[in-house]
Structure formats: structure tokens, C-alpha cells
Design a protein around this motif. Structure first.
Motif, PDB file in Angstrom:
ATOM      1  N   GLU A  30       0.826  -1.203   0.000  1.00  9.82           N
ATOM      2  CA  GLU A  30       0.000   0.000   0.000  1.00  9.82           C
ATOM      3  C   GLU A  30       0.860   1.254   0.000  1.00  9.82           C
ATOM      4  OE1 GLU A  30      -2.783  -0.033   3.167  1.00  9.82           O
ATOM      5  OE2 GLU A  30      -3.657  -1.967   2.636  1.00  9.82           O
ATOM      6  N   VAL A  34       1.177   4.424  -2.654  1.00 13.42           N
ATOM      7  CA  VAL A  34       1.011   5.814  -2.223  1.00 13.42           C
ATOM      8  C   VAL A  34       2.221   6.652  -2.622  1.00 13.42           C
ATOM      9  CG1 VAL A  34       0.844   7.311  -0.201  1.00 13.42           C
ATOM     10  CG2 VAL A  34      -0.571   5.260  -0.338  1.00 13.42           C
ATOM     11  N   LEU A  64      -4.175   9.618  -2.607  1.00 13.95           N
ATOM     12  CA  LEU A  64      -5.254   9.225  -1.683  1.00 13.95           C
ATOM     13  C   LEU A  64      -6.634   9.684  -2.138  1.00 13.95           C
ATOM     14  CD1 LEU A  64      -3.394  10.126   1.640  1.00 13.95           C
ATOM     15  CD2 LEU A  64      -3.589   7.887   0.575  1.00 13.95           C
ATOM     16  N   GLN A  84      -5.762   5.051   8.370  1.00  9.28           N
ATOM     17  CA  GLN A  84      -4.419   4.523   8.165  1.00  9.28           C
ATOM     18  C   GLN A  84      -3.418   5.601   8.591  1.00  9.28           C
ATOM     19  OE1 GLN A  84      -1.433   2.917   8.112  1.00  9.28           O
ATOM     20  NE2 GLN A  84      -2.705   1.397   7.057  1.00  9.28           N
ATOM     21  N   ALA A  87      -0.694   6.763   5.898  1.00 12.06           N
ATOM     22  CA  ALA A  87      -1.050   7.189   4.547  1.00 12.06           C
ATOM     23  C   ALA A  87      -0.728   8.662   4.313  1.00 12.06           C
ATOM     24  CB  ALA A  87      -2.522   6.906   4.285  1.00 12.06           C
TER      25      ALA A  87
END
Length: 284
Positions: A30, A34, A64, A84, A87
Motif C-alpha cells: 500500500e 502511495v 489518496l 491509516q 497514509a
């Protein structure tokens, strides 16, 4: 207890049970998605001469924004950007680093393009996976996967006042994301595959479709106007007169050639006679 409360309770129980059965996608994957998406947002900001705040804003939108759009549409009180903890800091940190040192991503452009389509495929899988955990039908999961994958880029283009890239003719970008989300749902729902393995296969297929379209210059179709299509060639029946005319011309040409040959022979005979008469007169 009212039917609405029962429905909400059953929906939540189904989502929790499904979430307990499935293994979440590794956080490292993830964060890679990002970081790559944030870097592409900063590059777009530099191309349009934006300042540091504009670069960070575009980076957050690209990395995002797709997940935020998905969560707003689903309204399940589970916003990824808020729940999160890594993030938002990772996105902002990447934006600041790339803005200060753009050579980190401008030189290895081929690597960035590979990681970009990897991020698109992974975002599509993540969107479909999260929507499926809430118990939505497969078609909704595919749609949410597609929005998660391309929503950030669409928000970027809207902020830059240009037609979103996914709506322009290009090498199968949006279609690759849709194919990845569909593949993930088929592997999970129909074959019951482990979601991590299904994610690897779906992302690999997304990257292959994108590479294949670039390698052979396969472009998404644009306008289709049947009135502008070339008309089929119609076969016209040959009239019977044309062969007769051609035969007549051949006969005329043959007769003209014979007549010319005859005139040449008669002219040659006359010349011979005149030559003989002249020799006889000289001999006398």
C-alpha cells in the motif's frame, strides 16, 4: 426491532465475518502505491509551475484521492486516509522530497512508469477488496476498484483545468484498471483463491495489459460515426456493348495495319520500277 435495524445489523455482521476470513493486503504494498502516486502528482505540479503547497496538494489528491472518493460513495464510516496512520504522512513526505530533489524520479523514468501502473493495479485491487469486505455485489466492487485506481488522477486533472487523462485517447490505462479489478473479483468469488495470490495475479495482468498496449501502440477507441465510414465498393455489371466495341477496335486496327502494309509494298514496287527505268536509259 425494525426491519431497517435488522438489515444494518446483518450487513455489519456479514462485513465483519468476511473481514476476519480474509488477510489484509500487506501495508508495504500500500505504501509503495502511495509513494509512486504522490511522486507523479509532484511531477505534474512542477510541469504546471506550482509552488510547494500546490505540489503537496496534488500529491495527496493523486495518492489518496481515489480511496477518499470511494469511501465517500460507500459511506461506511471507514475512511482510509483517516484510519491509516501512515497514509497521509507518507504522501506529504514523498511530495516534499520529490519537490526538493526532482532528479530522484526524473532520471529513472522507465522505473517510474512501471511503478505507476503497478500502483494503478494495486489501487484497483484494494478498492475492490475493501468494497467486497462490506458485502457489496461484484459489479459494485469492480466499479469501486476502478474509482480507487483512477480517481486520484481524475481529481488532479480537474484541479489543473484539463480533460481527465482517463477520458482521453491513450494506451489502455483505465481499461487495464478495470481488467485488474474484474480479475480479482473472479479469482476470489468464483475460484475462492487466497486474496494475496489473487492480488498478485490481478496486478500482474494490469501491468501486462498496459505494457502490451504501449508495446504495440494499442489505443482506446474514440468517436464512431457510421456516416463517415467508407462506402463498400459496389460491383457494376459490365455491359455487353464493351466487348463488342473492343473487338471492333481490334478489327479496325488490324485492317489499318494491313492497309498501311499494302501501301508500303506498292510504294516499294514503284520505286523499284523507277530505278529500273533509270538504269535502262543510262545504258542506252
Amino acid at each position: 426491532m425494525s426491519p431497517a435495524v435488522l438489515a444494518v445489523t446483518a450487513h455489519a455482521a456479514n462485513a465483519m465475518a468476511l473481514g476476519e476470513e480474509m488477510v489484509p493486503i500487506p501495508i508495504a504494498f500500500e505504501m509503495v502505491a502511495v509513494i509512486v502516486a504522490a511522486a507523479s502528482g509532484v511531477l505534474a505540479a512542477r510541469e504546471n509551475k506550482l509552488d510547494l503547497i500546490g505540489a503537496i496538494g496534488l500529491a495527496v489528491l493523486v495518492s489518496l484521492g481515489g480511496g477518499l472518493t470511494r469511501d465517500v460513495i460507500l459511506q461506511e464510516h471507514n475512511v482510509y486516509i483517516l484510519q491509516q496512520p501512515l497514509a497521509l504522512p507518507v504522501s506529504i513526505g514523498t511530495a516534499a522530497a520529490v519537490f526538493a530533489f526532482p532528479w530522484m524520479v526524473e532520471k529513472p523514468d522507465r522505473l517510474i512508469s512501471v511503478l505507476d501502473i503497478f500502483a494503478v493495479g494495486l489501487f484497483a485491487v484494494m478498492g475492490a477488496d475493501k468494497t467486497m469486505a462490506y458485502g457489496y455485489p461484484p459489479i459494485t466492487c469492480v466499479m469501486m476498484g476502478f474509482i480507487t485506481a483512477v480517481g486520484g488522477g481524475m481529481l488532479r486533472d480537474i484541479c489543473l483545468a484539463r480533460v481527465p487523462y482517463i477520458f482521453r485517447r491513450s494506451n489502455l490505462y483505465a481499461m487495464a484498471a478495470i481488467a485488474g479489478a474484474i480479475t480479482y473479483m473472479v479469482l476470489i468469488e468464483s475460484l475462492g483463491m487466497w486474496n494475496i495470490a489473487a492480488a498478485f495475479i490481478s496486478v500482474a495482468l494490469t501491468m501486462f495489459i498496459r505494457w502490451w498496449s504501449i508495446r504495440f501502440n494499442i489505443m482506446s477507441p474514440t468517436e464512431f460515426d457510421p456516416h463517415k465510414m467508407p462506402e463498400p465498393v459496389k460491383k457494376v455489371a459490365r455491359p455487353v456493348v464493351r466487348p463488342i466495341q473492343r473487338a471492333g477496335r481490334r478489327i479496325s486496327a488490324k485492317m489499318s495495319h494491313e492497309a498501311e502494309h499494302a501501301r508500303t509494298r506498292s510504294r516499294d514496287g514503284s520505286d523499284l520500277k523507277r530505278g529500273g527505268s533509270a538504269r535502262n536509259r543510262r545504258s542506252q
